[in-house]
Design a protein around this motif. Structure first.
Motif, PDB file in Angstrom:
ATOM      1  N   PRO A  12       0.705  -1.420  -0.127  1.00 56.28           N
ATOM      2  CA  PRO A  12      -0.050  -0.102  -0.088  1.00 56.28           C
ATOM      3  C   PRO A  12       0.988   1.208   0.175  1.00 56.28           C
ATOM      4  CG  PRO A  12      -0.024  -1.017   2.236  1.00 56.28           C
ATOM      5  CD  PRO A  12       0.607  -1.959   1.275  1.00 56.28           C
ATOM      6  N   TYR A  13       0.726   2.110  -0.872  1.00 59.13           N
ATOM      7  CA  TYR A  13       1.315   3.377  -0.913  1.00 59.13           C
ATOM      8  C   TYR A  13       0.617   4.703  -0.743  1.00 59.13           C
ATOM      9  CZ  TYR A  13      -0.582   3.429  -5.671  1.00 59.13           C
ATOM     10  OH  TYR A  13      -1.441   3.295  -6.676  1.00 59.13           O
ATOM     11  N   GLN A  14       1.047   5.948  -0.602  1.00 61.98           N
ATOM     12  CA  GLN A  14       0.846   7.048  -0.713  1.00 61.98           C
ATOM     13  C   GLN A  14       1.244   7.959  -1.541  1.00 61.98           C
ATOM     14  OE1 GLN A  14       1.113   8.624   3.146  1.00 61.98           O
ATOM     15  NE2 GLN A  14       3.178   8.997   2.885  1.00 61.98           N
ATOM     16  N   GLY A  15       0.578   9.208  -1.771  1.00 62.11           N
ATOM     17  CA  GLY A  15       1.265  10.185  -2.586  1.00 62.11           C
ATOM     18  C   GLY A  15       2.641  10.395  -2.153  1.00 62.11           C
ATOM     19  N   LEU A  16       3.189  11.237  -3.027  1.00 63.47           N
ATOM     20  CA  LEU A  16       4.670  11.303  -2.717  1.00 63.47           C
ATOM     21  C   LEU A  16       5.000  12.904  -2.633  1.00 63.47           C
ATOM     22  CD1 LEU A  16       7.718  10.378  -2.390  1.00 63.47           C
ATOM     23  CD2 LEU A  16       7.627  10.481  -4.857  1.00 63.47           C
ATOM     24  N   ILE A  17       5.782  13.510  -1.795  1.00 63.62           N
ATOM     25  CA  ILE A  17       6.182  14.897  -1.828  1.00 63.62           C
ATOM     26  C   ILE A  17       7.620  14.800  -2.325  1.00 63.62           C
ATOM     27  CG2 ILE A  17       6.501  17.021  -0.675  1.00 63.62           C
ATOM     28  CD1 ILE A  17       4.210  16.199   1.340  1.00 63.62           C
ATOM     29  N   ARG A  18       7.953  15.505  -3.578  1.00 61.14           N
ATOM     30  CA  ARG A  18       9.312  15.333  -4.269  1.00 61.14           C
ATOM     31  C   ARG A  18       9.458  16.954  -4.294  1.00 61.14           C
ATOM     32  NH1 ARG A  18       9.647  13.591  -9.908  1.00 61.14           N
ATOM     33  NH2 ARG A  18       9.628  11.363  -9.062  1.00 61.14           N
ATOM     34  N   THR A  21       6.655  19.698  -4.588  1.00 62.76           N
ATOM     35  CA  THR A  21       5.633  19.214  -5.184  1.00 62.76           C
ATOM     36  C   THR A  21       4.993  17.966  -4.737  1.00 62.76           C
ATOM     37  OG1 THR A  21       6.877  20.070  -7.273  1.00 62.76           O
ATOM     38  CG2 THR A  21       5.016  18.399  -7.871  1.00 62.76           C
ATOM     39  N   TYR A  22       3.544  17.885  -4.559  1.00 61.67           N
ATOM     40  CA  TYR A  22       3.068  16.842  -4.282  1.00 61.67           C
ATOM     41  C   TYR A  22       2.555  15.894  -5.563  1.00 61.67           C
ATOM     42  CZ  TYR A  22      -0.588  13.547  -2.525  1.00 61.67           C
ATOM     43  OH  TYR A  22      -1.535  12.541  -2.298  1.00 61.67           O
ATOM     44  N   ILE A  23       2.844  14.699  -5.472  1.00 61.21           N
ATOM     45  CA  ILE A  23       2.491  13.798  -6.847  1.00 61.21           C
ATOM     46  C   ILE A  23       1.428  13.100  -6.460  1.00 61.21           C
ATOM     47  CG2 ILE A  23       3.489  12.040  -8.175  1.00 61.21           C
ATOM     48  CD1 ILE A  23       6.320  13.296  -7.904  1.00 61.21           C
ATOM     49  N   ASP A  24       0.330  13.124  -6.987  1.00 56.35           N
ATOM     50  CA  ASP A  24      -0.989  12.341  -6.863  1.00 56.35           C
ATOM     51  C   ASP A  24      -0.668  10.835  -7.218  1.00 56.35           C
ATOM     52  OD1 ASP A  24      -3.751  11.654  -8.019  1.00 56.35           O
ATOM     53  OD2 ASP A  24      -3.962  13.262  -6.594  1.00 56.35           O
ATOM     54  N   ARG A  25      -1.748  10.148  -6.714  1.00 56.07           N
ATOM     55  CA  ARG A  25      -1.459   8.812  -6.712  1.00 56.07           C
ATOM     56  C   ARG A  25      -1.886   8.513  -8.100  1.00 56.07           C
ATOM     57  NH1 ARG A  25      -2.907   5.154  -1.857  1.00 56.07           N
ATOM     58  NH2 ARG A  25      -3.712   3.905  -3.458  1.00 56.07           N
ATOM     59  N   SER A  26      -2.589   9.258  -8.831  1.00 57.94           N
ATOM     60  CA  SER A  26      -2.843   8.981 -10.376  1.00 57.94           C
ATOM     61  C   SER A  26      -1.996   8.932 -11.296  1.00 57.94           C
ATOM     62  CB  SER A  26      -4.078   9.764 -10.919  1.00 57.94           C
ATOM     63  OG  SER A  26      -3.166  11.260 -10.875  1.00 57.94           O
ATOM     64  N   HIS A  27      -0.717   9.506 -10.812  1.00 56.61           N
ATOM     65  CA  HIS A  27       0.582   9.311 -11.509  1.00 56.61           C
ATOM     66  C   HIS A  27       1.347   8.149 -11.449  1.00 56.61           C
ATOM     67  CE1 HIS A  27       0.116  13.403 -12.924  1.00 56.61           C
ATOM     68  NE2 HIS A  27      -0.228  13.730 -11.817  1.00 56.61           N
ATOM     69  N   VAL A  28       0.971   7.383 -10.439  1.00 58.10           N
ATOM     70  CA  VAL A  28       1.792   6.109  -9.954  1.00 58.10           C
ATOM     71  C   VAL A  28       1.043   4.836 -10.739  1.00 58.10           C
ATOM     72  CG1 VAL A  28       2.294   4.430  -7.791  1.00 58.10           C
ATOM     73  CG2 VAL A  28       1.917   6.808  -7.648  1.00 58.10           C
ATOM     74  N   VAL A 104       5.135   2.719  -8.602  1.00 58.82           N
ATOM     75  CA  VAL A 104       6.494   3.640  -9.151  1.00 58.82           C
ATOM     76  C   VAL A 104       6.054   4.622  -9.754  1.00 58.82           C
ATOM     77  CG1 VAL A 104       7.792   1.349  -9.386  1.00 58.82           C
ATOM     78  CG2 VAL A 104       6.396   2.404 -11.614  1.00 58.82           C
ATOM     79  N   LEU A 105       6.856   5.594  -9.974  1.00 66.01           N
ATOM     80  CA  LEU A 105       6.790   6.697 -10.683  1.00 66.01           C
ATOM     81  C   LEU A 105       7.906   6.744 -11.792  1.00 66.01           C
ATOM     82  CD1 LEU A 105       6.748   9.595  -8.010  1.00 66.01           C
ATOM     83  CD2 LEU A 105       4.935   8.895  -9.399  1.00 66.01           C
ATOM     84  N   ILE A 106       7.598   6.704 -13.010  1.00 64.85           N
ATOM     85  CA  ILE A 106       8.523   6.571 -14.011  1.00 64.85           C
ATOM     86  C   ILE A 106       9.048   7.908 -14.755  1.00 64.85           C
ATOM     87  CG2 ILE A 106       8.980   5.605 -16.294  1.00 64.85           C
ATOM     88  CD1 ILE A 106       6.857   3.479 -15.681  1.00 64.85           C
TER      89      ILE A 106
END
Length: 108
Positions: A12-18, A21-28, A104-106
């Motif tokens: 299970p994962y959550q959104g990522l703050i890079r 910038t907050y990266i939404d789950r829809s980008h995973v 993952v994020l690619i």
């Protein structure tokens, strides 16, 4: 790892703050572990550190998903489709507990 109860085919994962910038789950994306080339280490460098791996293993057990997705790059010239860029402890922990996919994020 026999005592670990998998919730699904990936952790299970959550959104990522890079940075800012907050990266939404829809980008995973979910990528099969077999398509990912492990991170290469210099000879003599440990593959992973125990003090970093234990919290990751605990995170895999959590249904709340506080672990961020791993980051990959496309390879194009290898037997693997992707190379691991960030997240080696999550990658190896996922293999150890028997997951078949990795969130993952690619990098594009």
């Amino acid at each position: 790892m026999a005592s670990h109860q998998r919730i699904g085919e990936y952790y299970p994962y959550q959104g990522l703050i890079r940075g800012e910038t907050y990266i939404d789950r829809s980008h995973v994306e979910l990528v099969p572990l077999l398509d990912i080339e492990p991170l290469r280490r210099d000879p003599g460098t440990p593959l992973f550190r125990k003090y970093k791996l234990v919290p990751v293993l605990m995170g895999l057990r959590s249904p709340h998903g506080f672990l961020p997705p791993c980051e990959l790059q496309r390879t194009g010239c290898s037997r693997f489709k992707y190379a691991l860029h960030n997240g080696s402890h999550r990658f190896y922990a996922s293999i150890a507990v028997g997951y078949s996919e990795l969130p993952v994020l690619i990098d594009r």
